[in-house]
Design a protein around this motif. Structure first.
Motif, PDB file in Angstrom:
ATOM      1  N   LYS A  19       0.819  -1.216   0.000  1.00  0.00           N
ATOM      2  CA  LYS A  19       0.000   0.000   0.000  1.00  0.00           C
ATOM      3  C   LYS A  19       0.856   1.270   0.000  1.00  0.00           C
ATOM      4  CE  LYS A  19      -3.662   2.418   2.485  1.00  0.00           C
ATOM      5  NZ  LYS A  19      -4.593   2.403   3.632  1.00  0.00           N
ATOM      6  N   GLU A  20       1.861   1.325   0.851  1.00  0.00           N
ATOM      7  CA  GLU A  20       2.670   2.536   0.946  1.00  0.00           C
ATOM      8  C   GLU A  20       3.380   2.838  -0.366  1.00  0.00           C
ATOM      9  OE1 GLU A  20       4.042   5.974   2.617  1.00  0.00           O
ATOM     10  OE2 GLU A  20       2.563   4.569   3.449  1.00  0.00           O
ATOM     11  N   ILE A  51       3.596   5.669  -5.851  1.00  0.00           N
ATOM     12  CA  ILE A  51       3.600   5.556  -7.312  1.00  0.00           C
ATOM     13  C   ILE A  51       2.404   6.283  -7.917  1.00  0.00           C
ATOM     14  CG2 ILE A  51       3.399   3.922  -9.237  1.00  0.00           C
ATOM     15  CD1 ILE A  51       4.991   1.938  -7.465  1.00  0.00           C
ATOM     16  N   LEU A  52       1.250   6.164  -7.260  1.00  0.00           N
ATOM     17  CA  LEU A  52       0.048   6.818  -7.767  1.00  0.00           C
ATOM     18  C   LEU A  52       0.080   8.324  -7.563  1.00  0.00           C
ATOM     19  CD1 LEU A  52      -2.732   4.380  -6.454  1.00  0.00           C
ATOM     20  CD2 LEU A  52      -2.112   4.746  -8.841  1.00  0.00           C
ATOM     21  N   PHE A  53       0.539   8.750  -6.381  1.00  0.00           N
ATOM     22  CA  PHE A  53       0.347  10.145  -5.984  1.00  0.00           C
ATOM     23  C   PHE A  53       1.637  10.960  -5.906  1.00  0.00           C
ATOM     24  CE2 PHE A  53      -3.361   7.932  -3.924  1.00  0.00           C
ATOM     25  CZ  PHE A  53      -4.251   8.311  -4.910  1.00  0.00           C
ATOM     26  N   GLU A  87      12.588  -5.708  -3.937  1.00  0.00           N
ATOM     27  CA  GLU A  87      11.582  -6.767  -3.805  1.00  0.00           C
ATOM     28  C   GLU A  87      10.161  -6.238  -3.854  1.00  0.00           C
ATOM     29  OE1 GLU A  87      12.301  -9.144  -0.390  1.00  0.00           O
ATOM     30  OE2 GLU A  87      14.190  -9.962  -1.142  1.00  0.00           O
ATOM     31  N   ASN A  88       9.925  -5.054  -3.295  1.00  0.00           N
ATOM     32  CA  ASN A  88       8.574  -4.484  -3.291  1.00  0.00           C
ATOM     33  C   ASN A  88       8.142  -4.082  -4.692  1.00  0.00           C
ATOM     34  OD1 ASN A  88      10.191  -3.300  -0.661  1.00  0.00           O
ATOM     35  ND2 ASN A  88       8.240  -4.228  -0.141  1.00  0.00           N
ATOM     36  N   PHE A 128      -7.359   3.882  -3.561  1.00  0.00           N
ATOM     37  CA  PHE A 128      -6.312   4.352  -2.654  1.00  0.00           C
ATOM     38  C   PHE A 128      -6.252   5.870  -2.516  1.00  0.00           C
ATOM     39  CE2 PHE A 128      -4.810   0.172  -3.994  1.00  0.00           C
ATOM     40  CZ  PHE A 128      -4.514  -0.394  -2.771  1.00  0.00           C
ATOM     41  N   ARG A 129      -7.183   6.586  -3.163  1.00  0.00           N
ATOM     42  CA  ARG A 129      -7.120   8.045  -3.086  1.00  0.00           C
ATOM     43  C   ARG A 129      -7.204   8.501  -1.627  1.00  0.00           C
ATOM     44  NH1 ARG A 129     -12.914   8.775  -6.102  1.00  0.00           N
ATOM     45  NH2 ARG A 129     -14.265   8.157  -4.376  1.00  0.00           N
TER      46      ARG A 129
END
Length: 507
Positions: free
Chosen positions: A282-283, A288-290, A302-303, A335-336
């Protein structure tokens, strides 16, 4: 009559099918040259369909065995060996119409005897294809691969021409580790459809049924699914079977309904899988999104590797990105950042969108942004003070604000929309006119100049003569607007202040 296939593998007799000559040629070349290789792609990407097509092309020349380890996850060695032989015979019956009397190996090392037996009884060299290979127990997998590797060095003696291992991702620890028992393998990825292949798929329906996709709809299917085979077929199927059933032309209005259902109503297996995988990181996915274009792509992280191998993110010019727009929109919604509860402050009961529409129906976006600044001045201390927001928080806040007014005028606001090879942060479509908005936060002078050039490039690609750049900053003293003419296009720059007194000091 054929249809769009929404669950693979694709049967050419009942489903529209896209030929993939480049990847097919690569695979056949590997087999002809005695290569052992792995094939990877996320689920619903067409890899199993492709491999079954390869089987059809080589089954007369080679003894082709196609089995799956999907149910092998909890098997011990004895059960593994027994099931392996049973599945090989099932494959023989399906492909050649007959079984062989085969001896079940007592040890994994004796699989070499099984291969020799198959070679001798068939009189053909063997191509062994194993789908869902990653489901195999790790210890058994390691032993199995040691056997395959040992046969590789004497492959002509055993008649084992090629081994193809198929998985939803790279086989971690097998491809990357030089000490791996299978570091002899080539690797081949199954790409998404190209734009030409998507259009070919849609045209098959048009030819066979007479129902036509509007050109704009074809573009929207290509753009939103980015060629992902499962999504492409899913969107097309929903349009022809539900939204435009019985109608001669599939229009943009039909597509808008399909898109709405995919994002808010349907539980689509592709999107659900992407969201579930993203939840585990999630983090990282939030960044990446925001915080676009700020996370370096590194397959050895790895993530990042986990999200990449499961089809959530991709490598966009060295940066992590969500390449499939429909995935981006679903993740963006899921995830917004939580800034809800503001709608009544953004648009009051006595406000009408007509205030911001000109006589010709076009949107006076600058006037609407003035209203947005009024909202921020009133609520900024509560919204932004003391919060280390990602850039996407500002984007979502502006998206939410604009949508209230634009949708009241029967328009749409689209986040992260493809514009000729790039992505604009927000695109408003109202009365057949588009308004492009690029959003930045806490940038320096060099980044500011780069942002303007980027927006100019987007405007040129779209054929627009005017665009908007909204810059959020915690260092400016006040809100301001600037207008520039750059290379024949008009740039409206709005600076949004985000440093406010603490909420306790605001009346």
């Amino acid at each position: 009559m054929r249809t769009f296939c929404t669950s693979g593998p694709v049967d050419k007799k009942t489903c529209y099918y896209v030929e993939r000559p480049d990847i097919m040629e690569e695979a056949l070349d590997h087999i002809e040259n005695w290569r052992y290789f792995t094939v990877s792609a996320p689920r619903q990407s067409g890899k199993t369909t492709l491999l079954r097509d390869i089987v059809e092309k080589i089954k007369d020349k080679y003894l082709t065995i196609f089995i799956s380890f999907e149910s092998y996850e909890d098997k011990d060695k004895e059960d593994f060996l027994e099931t392996l032989v049973m599945d090989i015979n099932r494959s023989n019956k399906k492909i050649y119409g007959k079984k062989m009397e085969l001896i079940i190996p007592q040890k994994i090392d004796k699989i070499r005897n099984l291969i020799e037996e198959l070679n001798e009884k068939s009189g053909k060299e063997i191509v062994l294809m194993i789908d869902e290979f990653e489901k195999l127990d790790e210890k058994i997998m390691n032993e199995f691969l040691h056997v395959i590797r040992s046969m590789y060095h004497d492959k002509e003696i055993y008649g084992l021409r090629s081994v193809v291992l198929i998985s939803v991702s790279y086989l971690s620890g097998i491809l990357e580790d030089n000490a791996s028992p299978f570091n002899i393998a080539e690797h081949m990825e199954v790409p998404y459809f190209t734009k030409e292949q998507v259009y070919d798929l849609l045209s098959q329906h048009e030819r066979e049924t007479g129902q036509i996709f509007d050109e704009k709809v074809k573009e929207l299917i290509w753009h939103n699914a980015a060629g992902q085979p499962g999504l492409t077929n899913g969107l097309a199927y929903d349009l022809v079977a539900k939204k435009a059933k019985g109608e001669k032309i599939i229009t943009e209005k039909h597509f808008e309904k399909t898109l709405y259902d995919y994002l808010r109503v349907y539980i689509d297996k592709n999107i659900s899988n992407i969201i579930n995988k993203a939840k585990k990181e999630k983090e990282l996915i939030m960044k990446i999104l925001f915080e676009p274009e700020k996370i370096e792509f590194n397959i050895y992280d790895e993530n990042i590797q986990y999200l990449y191998l499961n089809g959530v993110i991709d490598n966009c010019d060295g940066k992590c990105c969500v390449k499939v727009p429909l995935y981006y929109k679903a993740l963006y919604t899921r995830f917004r950042p939580k800034v809800n509860g503001e709608k009544s402050e953004m648009k009051t009961l006595n406000e009408s969108v007509k205030t911001y529409l000109r006589k010709d129906g076009s949107l006076d976006l600058n006037k609407l942004l003035e209203r947005y600044i009024k909202y921020i001045k009133n609520r900024g201390a509560i919204m932004f003070k003391g919060r280390n927001y990602y850039e996407g928080v500002y984007q979502y806040n502006l998206d939410q604000f604009l949508s209230l007014y634009v949708e009241a005028a029967e328009g749409k606001v689209y986040p992260e929309t493809q514009i000729g090879g790039g992505r604009i942060d927000l695109l408003i479509n109202l009365n057949n006119k588009e308004y492009l908005i690029e959003i930045k936060s806490n940038i320096d002078e060099d980044q500011y100049e780069k942002s303007k050039k980027q927006l100019v490039e987007y405007l040129k690609r779209s054929g627009s003569k005017e665009g908007w750049l909204v810059v959020y900053s915690n260092t400016i003293e006040d809100f301001k607007q600037e207008i520039e003419e750059i290379n024949g296009v008009k740039i409206n720059v709005w600076f949004i202040k985000t440093n406010f007194e603490s909420p306790s000091k605001v009346n």
